[in-house]
Motif scaffolding. Structure first.
Motif, PDB file in Angstrom:
ATOM      1  N   SER A 196      25.151  49.841  40.251  1.00  0.00           N
ATOM      2  CA  SER A 196      25.395  51.299  40.096  1.00  0.00           C
ATOM      3  C   SER A 196      26.867  51.786  39.994  1.00  0.00           C
ATOM      4  O   SER A 196      27.240  52.594  39.328  1.00  0.00           O
ATOM      5  CB  SER A 196      24.935  51.879  41.603  1.00  0.00           C
ATOM      6  OG  SER A 196      25.851  51.367  42.627  1.00  0.00           O
ATOM      7  N   ARG A 197      27.819  51.045  40.449  1.00  0.00           N
ATOM      8  CA  ARG A 197      29.092  50.963  40.115  1.00  0.00           C
ATOM      9  C   ARG A 197      29.671  50.208  39.056  1.00  0.00           C
ATOM     10  O   ARG A 197      29.119  49.178  38.664  1.00  0.00           O
ATOM     11  CB  ARG A 197      29.950  50.518  41.380  1.00  0.00           C
ATOM     12  CG  ARG A 197      31.427  50.695  41.290  1.00  0.00           C
ATOM     13  CD  ARG A 197      32.195  50.503  42.565  1.00  0.00           C
ATOM     14  NE  ARG A 197      33.549  50.636  42.589  1.00  0.00           N
ATOM     15  CZ  ARG A 197      34.275  51.067  43.432  1.00  0.00           C
ATOM     16  NH1 ARG A 197      33.611  51.194  44.695  1.00  0.00           N
ATOM     17  NH2 ARG A 197      35.598  51.489  43.430  1.00  0.00           N
ATOM     18  N   ASN A 198      30.590  51.143  38.272  1.00  0.00           N
ATOM     19  CA  ASN A 198      31.138  50.426  37.059  1.00  0.00           C
ATOM     20  C   ASN A 198      31.876  49.028  37.442  1.00  0.00           C
ATOM     21  O   ASN A 198      32.895  48.876  38.075  1.00  0.00           O
ATOM     22  CB  ASN A 198      32.265  51.448  36.424  1.00  0.00           C
ATOM     23  CG  ASN A 198      32.720  50.926  34.940  1.00  0.00           C
ATOM     24  OD1 ASN A 198      33.215  49.857  34.681  1.00  0.00           O
ATOM     25  ND2 ASN A 198      32.466  51.606  34.042  1.00  0.00           N
ATOM     26  N   ILE A 199      31.158  47.806  36.683  1.00  0.00           N
ATOM     27  CA  ILE A 199      31.839  46.563  37.036  1.00  0.00           C
ATOM     28  C   ILE A 199      32.731  46.144  35.776  1.00  0.00           C
ATOM     29  O   ILE A 199      33.070  44.983  35.451  1.00  0.00           O
ATOM     30  CB  ILE A 199      30.924  45.570  37.347  1.00  0.00           C
ATOM     31  CG1 ILE A 199      29.666  45.658  36.159  1.00  0.00           C
ATOM     32  CG2 ILE A 199      30.146  45.846  38.781  1.00  0.00           C
ATOM     33  CD1 ILE A 199      28.849  44.440  36.428  1.00  0.00           C
ATOM     34  N   LEU A 200      32.520  46.874  34.543  1.00  0.00           N
ATOM     35  CA  LEU A 200      33.219  46.504  33.088  1.00  0.00           C
ATOM     36  C   LEU A 200      34.360  46.228  33.573  1.00  0.00           C
ATOM     37  O   LEU A 200      35.439  45.446  32.969  1.00  0.00           O
ATOM     38  CB  LEU A 200      32.791  47.099  32.108  1.00  0.00           C
ATOM     39  CG  LEU A 200      31.342  47.044  31.582  1.00  0.00           C
ATOM     40  CD1 LEU A 200      30.805  47.860  30.415  1.00  0.00           C
ATOM     41  CD2 LEU A 200      31.277  45.369  30.907  1.00  0.00           C
ATOM     42  N   GLY A 201      35.065  47.322  34.085  1.00  0.00           N
ATOM     43  CA  GLY A 201      36.694  47.610  34.092  1.00  0.00           C
ATOM     44  C   GLY A 201      37.089  46.223  35.069  1.00  0.00           C
ATOM     45  O   GLY A 201      38.190  45.519  34.731  1.00  0.00           O
TER      46      GLY A 201
END
Length: 383
Positions: free
Chosen positions: A127-132
């Motif tokens: 659900s949380r942005n992990i690409l960063g």
């Protein structure tokens, strides 16, 4: 089958070691310039081989990822990439050096596309942005690579030994991570480029990637030269190391920052940081001012590519791998234009003046992002 947490860890491991490899190459550019006695224009011409080779690899890379999934092209390209790094370090002629750089750039684009496709597909399970975070690990690898170069320069370790050792380390680490990568991620649709009017959503994301690539690629290639020849620091990797450190730090923080202020404000903040950092470095070409300026640029460039890739994965027209392949074309175009032009402007005028190109590209991120969000993002509720 590996859990999503294990997949995240080992995909992150590859991001890290690819960052080590790239920083090793980039931080040794001043040595290559000196060893082959190149002027700025000649170095610019040599560096143009990287984006040209990357551009040539794009159709091939996109076809591989869509035809065979992303896992196998990734590991094969990593192996060839490491061999190319060895060749760069041991080339004894401009011809062999050019072959090594071209092969390194060709395979870097293939592995980057494959690796980012893995990341975009894994993102769907979180659900949380992990690409960063993944791009933060790449930058952390860059910090380690630049710091190691700084250490080895102090003790006068040759570029030949250095690049061979890093290449072997990358091969071992990535072979260890290979069994944990995502399998069977070939999408059923969206694998072909649709000929006709460019998709405006992808086009605007591409422009953002282009501007970021001009700044990011230029800093990779020229920050060491700037500190060596303009600021005149004997250990010329300080500027590159500072840039990479702040890029990594802000990439790790990007998920938290985006959650608090949203992508739109983060694009605006990024544009302002890049512009102010470059202007500070040009106006005050001294050690501490240069470090602060490069820190601003690192913080500013940190989030632009990860945010843009994340938005590309939400395209209605293309599968994630194909969308990333198209946007990567813009990224490579930025790298094609940026570093070589810096060399030509520097040769005609001086290196300080040439860095204004980065400031112009950085500030352009703001109006492009504003138009993108006004037309496409808010209805999609991506903020």
């Amino acid at each position: 089958m590996p859990s999503s947490k294990h997949q995240r860890a080992f995909i992150g491991l590859i991001f890290f070691f690819i960052g080590v490899s790239f920083a090793t190459w980039a931080s040794r550019i001043p040595n290559i310039k000196a060893n082959f006695q190149l002027n700025d224009a000649e170095l610019g011409s040599l560096l143009i081989l990287m984006p040209i080779s990357s551009m040539v690899s794009l159709p091939f890379s996109g076809w591989l990822v869509s035809r065979f999934n992303s896992r196998k092209p990734l590991i094969v390209s990593i192996f060839i990439n490491a061999l190319s790094l060895m060749l760069i370090g041991n080339a004894n002629s401009i011809f062999l050096l050019s072959v090594g750089i071209s092969a390194y750039a060709f395979t870097t684009r293939t592995l980057n596309l494959s690796l980012n496709t893995q990341g975009v597909n894994l993102q769907k399970l979180f659900s949380r942005n992990i690409l960063g975070t993944f791009h933060g690990l790449w930058s952390a690898g860059g910090i380690v690579g630049a710091a190691l170069t700084t250490f080895l320069l102090k003790y006068q370790v040759s570029i030949q030994v250095h690049l061979i050792a890093i290449a072997i380390l990358v091969i071992i680490a990535c072979a260890f991570a290979y069994p944990y990568l995502i399998r069977n991620d070939k999408p059923e649709k969206g694998n072909k480029i649709i000929i006709g009017k460019p998709d405006p959503y992808i086009f605007m994301l591409g422009l953002l990637a282009f501007c970021a690539a001009v700044c990011e690629g230029g800093m990779f290639d020229w920050s060491g030269v700037y500190f060596k020849e303009v600021i005149q620091t004997p250990i010329f990797t300080y500027g590159f190391l500072t840039f990479m450190t702040f890029m990594a730090g802000f990439r790790f923080l990007s998920g938290t920052i985006i959650a608090k202020i949203g992508m739109y404000r983060n694009y605006m903040l990024s544009a302002g940081l890049i512009f102010s950092g470059i202007i500070l470095s040009i106006a005050l070409p001294y050690f501490w001012a240069g470090l602060i300026g490069f820190a601003f640029v690192g913080a500013g460039t940190a989030s632009v590519v990860p945010m843009t890739y994340a938005l590309a994965g939400k395209s209605d027209k293309y599968a994630p791998g194909m969308a990333l392949s198209i946007i990567t074309t813009y990224t490579i175009s930025g790298m094609l234009i940026g570093p070589p032009i810096i060399g030509y402007i520097s040769h005609a005028l001086n290196l300080r003046v040439s860095f204004a190109l980065f400031a112009a590209a950085g500030i352009m991120i703001a109006p492009i992002a504003h138009l993108l969000f006004q037309k496409f993002i808010r209805p999609r509720e991506i903020v």
